[in-house]
Design a protein around this motif. Structure first.
Motif, PDB file in Angstrom:
ATOM      1  N   ALA A 130       0.825  -1.207   0.000  1.00  0.00           N
ATOM      2  CA  ALA A 130       0.000   0.000   0.000  1.00  0.00           C
ATOM      3  C   ALA A 130       0.863   1.262   0.000  1.00  0.00           C
ATOM      4  CB  ALA A 130      -0.930  -0.004   1.210  1.00  0.00           C
ATOM      5  N   VAL A 131       1.908   1.259   0.802  1.00  0.00           N
ATOM      6  CA  VAL A 131       2.804   2.414   0.850  1.00  0.00           C
ATOM      7  C   VAL A 131       3.540   2.581  -0.472  1.00  0.00           C
ATOM      8  CG1 VAL A 131       4.929   3.264   1.932  1.00  0.00           C
ATOM      9  CG2 VAL A 131       3.028   2.451   3.348  1.00  0.00           C
ATOM     10  N   ALA A 132       3.990   1.479  -1.060  1.00  0.00           N
ATOM     11  CA  ALA A 132       4.682   1.556  -2.350  1.00  0.00           C
ATOM     12  C   ALA A 132       3.761   2.152  -3.417  1.00  0.00           C
ATOM     13  CB  ALA A 132       5.169   0.173  -2.769  1.00  0.00           C
ATOM     14  N   ARG A 133       2.506   1.705  -3.454  1.00  0.00           N
ATOM     15  CA  ARG A 133       1.556   2.285  -4.414  1.00  0.00           C
ATOM     16  C   ARG A 133       1.343   3.766  -4.139  1.00  0.00           C
ATOM     17  NH1 ARG A 133      -1.206  -2.523  -3.300  1.00  0.00           N
ATOM     18  NH2 ARG A 133      -2.651  -1.415  -1.898  1.00  0.00           N
ATOM     19  N   GLY A 134       1.217   4.100  -2.869  1.00  0.00           N
ATOM     20  CA  GLY A 134       0.988   5.494  -2.518  1.00  0.00           C
ATOM     21  C   GLY A 134       2.142   6.405  -2.897  1.00  0.00           C
ATOM     22  N   LEU A 135       3.340   5.860  -2.912  1.00  0.00           N
ATOM     23  CA  LEU A 135       4.520   6.645  -3.292  1.00  0.00           C
ATOM     24  C   LEU A 135       4.909   6.447  -4.751  1.00  0.00           C
ATOM     25  CD1 LEU A 135       6.724   6.176  -0.079  1.00  0.00           C
ATOM     26  CD2 LEU A 135       5.282   8.131  -0.706  1.00  0.00           C
ATOM     27  N   GLY A 136       4.126   5.637  -5.464  1.00  0.00           N
ATOM     28  CA  GLY A 136       4.310   5.501  -6.907  1.00  0.00           C
ATOM     29  C   GLY A 136       5.541   4.729  -7.319  1.00  0.00           C
ATOM     30  N   THR A 137       5.882   3.664  -6.576  1.00  0.00           N
ATOM     31  CA  THR A 137       7.063   2.888  -6.958  1.00  0.00           C
ATOM     32  C   THR A 137       6.758   1.401  -6.982  1.00  0.00           C
ATOM     33  OG1 THR A 137       9.413   2.495  -6.483  1.00  0.00           O
ATOM     34  CG2 THR A 137       7.946   2.609  -4.589  1.00  0.00           C
ATOM     35  N   THR A 138       7.419   0.717  -7.877  1.00  0.00           N
ATOM     36  CA  THR A 138       7.413  -0.749  -7.906  1.00  0.00           C
ATOM     37  C   THR A 138       8.833  -1.287  -7.858  1.00  0.00           C
ATOM     38  OG1 THR A 138       7.430  -0.737 -10.335  1.00  0.00           O
ATOM     39  CG2 THR A 138       5.266  -0.839  -9.251  1.00  0.00           C
ATOM     40  N   ARG A 139       9.783  -0.409  -7.790  1.00  0.00           N
ATOM     41  CA  ARG A 139      11.196  -0.795  -7.812  1.00  0.00           C
ATOM     42  C   ARG A 139      11.566  -1.539  -6.535  1.00  0.00           C
ATOM     43  NH1 ARG A 139      16.250   3.519  -7.898  1.00  0.00           N
ATOM     44  NH2 ARG A 139      17.940   1.976  -7.760  1.00  0.00           N
ATOM     45  N   THR A 140      12.255  -2.650  -6.652  1.00  0.00           N
ATOM     46  CA  THR A 140      12.734  -3.409  -5.501  1.00  0.00           C
ATOM     47  C   THR A 140      14.230  -3.648  -5.640  1.00  0.00           C
ATOM     48  OG1 THR A 140      12.289  -5.538  -6.545  1.00  0.00           O
ATOM     49  CG2 THR A 140      10.513  -4.579  -5.220  1.00  0.00           C
ATOM     50  N   PHE A 141      14.885  -3.912  -4.529  1.00  0.00           N
ATOM     51  CA  PHE A 141      16.308  -4.242  -4.569  1.00  0.00           C
ATOM     52  C   PHE A 141      16.671  -5.066  -3.351  1.00  0.00           C
ATOM     53  CE2 PHE A 141      16.255  -0.715  -1.763  1.00  0.00           C
ATOM     54  CZ  PHE A 141      17.394  -0.784  -0.979  1.00  0.00           C
TER      55      PHE A 141
END
Length: 463
Positions: free
Chosen positions: A284-295
């Protein structure tokens, strides 16, 4: 204005300055709330009602005389009982410290909020000597979660998280060595800020582990969190570890958004596989901040191991005299960990410090390519009080240390972190927003964007 105990602190202060509210009325409302709700959540160990009412009346008199009021004029707050509070012994959650002489001066951070007009309501419950993630104090009783009093508030700043969530104080102060701001913020569903190590002075607060101790604020609203943090900043000659940096206001940057920031989701050690609530919150936080990038964040497990060793070695050395003279007055679980730490080989401590510095350098390389990192704050929502084990990635593990699974690697290298609450699956659970050293402003910008979008918010409990 319509006012209740869940009104944001910045709105309370504005109304008091403009004459729409009296500080005495606000303070009285929070003291009444404490009388009603504290027996349920056990957040306060000491209520400084006389001091609070006297200060509030002074604020009202100053306003009537046309004097300028501080930015937090009339806003109530409370402090974990390891902060010195004038007239009280600094308990640090222990039985032994109750025999100390009362403090003759407030802790530096208490003084700074008071100077800004905030009204101190009292001292807050905590895990003994801050060596705890559960908030289950053997001497004062467990801190209870306002969203379900049968569950933990989290530790060691249990009272800070519970008081803020329950509407007993709009702002509170806590400490974080291995996660003691972020774990209670996660379990109680409020916002918390662990600043960079050395950003805020620890003057006149009771220590736990000198290499890792941080102090910071809790709030139900990100604007309040940023305002409090800005007022807490500043060097202090009495704290040699406090960086000699100028105050860097963050409040004015909140509206800038996050569109220009490079944000990534931490994997590896921070994987939420088999942790459905944590996984949903991070998503949910990732969507809210507009990112799908992982590492993959290599070395986090090593940093966590280093944090365990450093904490154990330094804290046990600090408490050696108490262990020798009053061992029976400790919570047995705390005492046994201190005793084990006292027997650690010195070479282990040295190696742990080397590992810590290595991970710090590795993380600085990551921040050359990333501005913010998203990671879970806790592996689960609040466990039940008395629970001893946790199902984690297909294994049954001890609960107490593993509530800090995701917070310890970050503490080990002193990075700034905002903990943000998500209520997507019922009970709250937190997510860490992590930045490079001294970039608290980025953590708070992201937290504000998430609050504005309705992804992260503090909800009033049904108490």
């Amino acid at each position: 204005m319509s006012f209740d105990v869940f009104t944001p602190a910045h709105r309370i202060a504005t109304e008091i300055r403009e004459g729409g509210l009296s500080a005495e009325t606000v303070t009285g409302a929070f003291l009444a709330r404490i009388d009603k709700v504290n027996p349920v959540v056990n957040a306060f160990t000491d209520v400084t009602a006389q001091r609070a009412l006297e200060q509030a009346r002074g604020i009202d008199l100053a306003r009537a005389a046309g004097k300028a009021l501080g930015p937090l004029a009339g806003v109530p707050f409370a402090a974990k009982n390891l902060f010195d509070i004038r007239g009280l012994p600094t308990k640090a959650g222990s039985k032994i410290n109750r025999d100390r002489a009362v403090a003759t001066r407030d802790a530096a951070l208490v003084e700074r909020l008071t100077a800004a007009g905030a009204v101190l309501l009292g001292g807050l419950n905590m895990g003994e000597y801050a060596y705890d993630f559960t908030g289950e104090n053997a001497h004062d009783g467990p801190g209870r979660n306002p969203h379900d009093p049968a569950r933990m508030a989290g530790g060691s700043s249990s009272g800070s998280g519970a008081a803020t969530a329950a509407g007993l104080a709009p702002l509170s102060l806590g400490s974080d060595t291995n996660g003691s701001i972020r774990v209670p913020a996660s379990l109680c569903g409020v916002f918390g800020l662990k600043p960079t190590y050395g950003r805020l002075p620890r003057t006149r607060s009771f220590p736990f582990c000198d290499s890792l101790d941080h102090l910071g604020p809790f709030a139900r609203d990100v604007t309040d969190l940023a305002m409090a943090y800005d007022l807490l900043q500043g060097a202090d000659p009495e704290d040699p570890h406090c960086a000699q940096l100028p105050v860097e206001p963050t409040l004015t940057s909140l509206q800038r958004g996050v569109g220009d920031l490079r944000i990534a989701i931490a994997g590896g050690h921070f994987s939420t596989e088999g942790m459905p609530e944590a996984e949903a919150a991070v998503a949910a936080v990732a969507r809210g901040l507009g990112t799908t990038r992982t590492f993959e964040l290599a070395g986090a497990g090593i940093a966590r191991a280093a944090a365990f060793l450093i904490t154990n070695a330094e804290s046990s050395t600090f408490h050696l005299d108490r262990l020798r003279q009053r061992a029976d007055d400790f919570d047995p679980e705390t005492r046994d960990r201190f005793l084990a730490g006292a027997m650690l080989p010195a070479a282990w401590y040295v190696q742990a410090q080397r590992a810590r510095h290595w991970f710090h350098d590795e993380m600085l390389k990551v921040f050359a390519d990333v501005d913010l990192i998203i990671a879970p704050a806790t592996p689960c929502p609040a466990p039940r009080i008395g629970q001893k084990v946790l199902e984690l990635r297909g294994e049954t593990v001890p609960l107490r240390p593993n509530l800090g699974l995701f917070t310890q690697p970050v503490s080990a290298i002193g990075l700034p972190v905002a903990a943000v609450p998500v209520f997507g699956m019922g009970l709250p659970i937190g997510v860490q927003i992590i930045a490079a050293p001294w970039r608290e402003d980025l953590c708070l910008r992201a937290a504000f964007a998430l609050q504005k979008a309705g992804v992260c918010e503090a909800r009033a409990p049904g108490l």
